[in-house]
Enzyme design. Sequence first.
Site: not given
Length: 715
Positions: A76-77
């Site tokens: 996700e990051d």
Amino acid sequence: MIRQYELVERVKAYEPAADEALLNRAYVFSMKAHGLQTRASGDPYFSHPLEVAGILTGLKLDSASIITGLLHDTVEDTLATLEEIEQLFGPDIARLVDGVTKLSQIELQSDQARQAENFRKFLLAMSEDIRVLLVKLADRLHNMRTLSFIPKEEKRRRIASETMDIYAPLAERIGLHSVKDELEDLAFAQLNPDARASVLKRLDYLREKGGDLVPLVIEALRNTMTEGRLRADISGREKRLYSIWRKMQRKNIAFEQLSDIVAFRIVVDTVDDCYRALGIVHAAHPMVPGRFKDYISTPKPNGYRSLHTAVIGPERQRIEIQIRTREMHEEAEYGVAAHWAFKQAAGASDGPQYRWMRELLDILDKASGPEEFLEHTKLEMFRDQVFCFSPKGDLINLPGGATPVDFAYAVHSEVGDSCVGAKINGRMVPLRTQLQNGDQVEIIRSRVPAPSPTWEGFVATGKARASIRRFIRLKERDEFISLGRAIAEKTFREHDEEFSQALVESALPKLKEHAVDDVYANLGKGEMTGHHLGQVLFPARRLESMANRALSLVRKRSGEVRAGDQGVPIRGLTPGLALHMADCCSPLPGDRIVGIVTTGKGITVHTIDCEALADFGDTPERWLDLSWDTAGGVGQAHVGRIEMVVVYETGSLSDVTAAIARNQGNISNLKIATREADFFELLVDVEVQDVRHLTDIIGALRAVNCVSEVRRGRQ
Ligand code: MN
């Protein structure tokens, strides 16, 4: 921060065969991927996945879960991809990381519908592998522990209420009590700091007053067990602030005894020992009637097992005691995680937790939209349970407030759809009767399925409500279609044409529809007029005004028939119908309500427990099942009444009004009903948003020292 070798050692302590190299690789991969990113606290970002992995070792989860904890935010990051993770860590871990990533998208959206949409994926992922949910809960727990670093109040609030509404109940449902308690307390601190402070203050006071009692009671229980020659561990655990607050809100209890703040625990070796310990305790101390519960022979739906009792202990203090085995204790603290640790190899997939998940999936199939789904799920999670028996003796558990209709749907959708009556313990009862623990329920069925729309007003389970709505939707559509077909036939007659479905079919592109049934349904609902259909089918001709009028008559008449046989929720009421709230019970949004039809006056709305309803017992045709349209009415103030008994002393009135003001209550009227030398009785009308707001205020008043009694008022 936990060091690399520490983490590996923790895992190896309970999983000796864990792949050390893989754990190390995950540690390094995550650290590198997050690089120089930082958290709101200023800590390096990597500290977060590491703490999450640490929490998971506390639950003794397998190394795949620990690795997932380390990697959970990388896709996700960071620049890392799922393909990379699959290459480095294998398909099993890639699948888990993918599951957690999907769940994390929930936090990025505030819109309720989209949240429910994701929540759905969330549950689907979870049902595939419970470890996805466990990692997500550990993630949420660490984020809640560090919530105070988030600068925006609004964001903190949103995260906290999401935690309270979704994650804490989920943790509870899978029996992860330690996590649930901590999540709730952290969210409580953010959402209602004043309430928390008042509970805390009261707790300090009680602790000071009875501080020495806890070791005294433990000592006394230990002696009792030694005399009874039973080996047992005894401890006293202070209850959580939030659970005390909930109890204060729910029940009209005085929060003043030791038993309100400390629960004592006796942990023994075997189930037999549990009952022996119970016997020994009861022989030595008088028991408090009505407080004994045997969750060993009848576990709670989430699998919780223990014996609960209350006795009069030393110093004439009432004490609460939980008796359980070590295994039950582990399960009570770690729930499904404990099962996971114990039965990993056996591949157990049949506990009560799994049944709950299957029920959720069942609702998913039937719900028409995400909001409806969220509504069911929330309802399902927040109620207490009742246990009932089928005539064959099968045990069915249902939420509190459930009715025979819920019971029927719990047995099977078909049983619910064909239910027409019920016997409880051998006696015929109305279908809206609320079931009690231990009731034996027999469902009387008809040959033709015909659930009534009015049932929606009283059922308590999401499953029943979803099935009823689905049935009604289908039935409604059928009715619209046959009505629409009649309108279409009439249109043909008015143009002196033989009815021809083929002609309607050929006009589908012009009508912008895909199927003839859709055209009929639109006609039936009035979304398309027969006039319009005529113009499209026979463009050259004009409709005569006589025929036009006849057509509108047909529509009106059919409309009347439909309204009569339907239950009418508030949102479905005929517009323009006069509606007013009864003065006797002042219903608030959130209350269960019922409408009474009064000629010339429209509909009067009462709460379901209003005494004035007794006058209408003989005229059932005047009753309407109503429910609040939760989307409307928000923001509008309603008046709720509070009755209380207050100590007559300096400053007591100002303490009371200050507590109401702190909770955003506007006092619109205040009256001293009676006054004696030491107490006075007070009636306060408060403008509130809904019934929950009112309960909040009542809860806060219970914590005020000079208030000795408080309840919701009725006139
Ligand atoms: Mn995270």
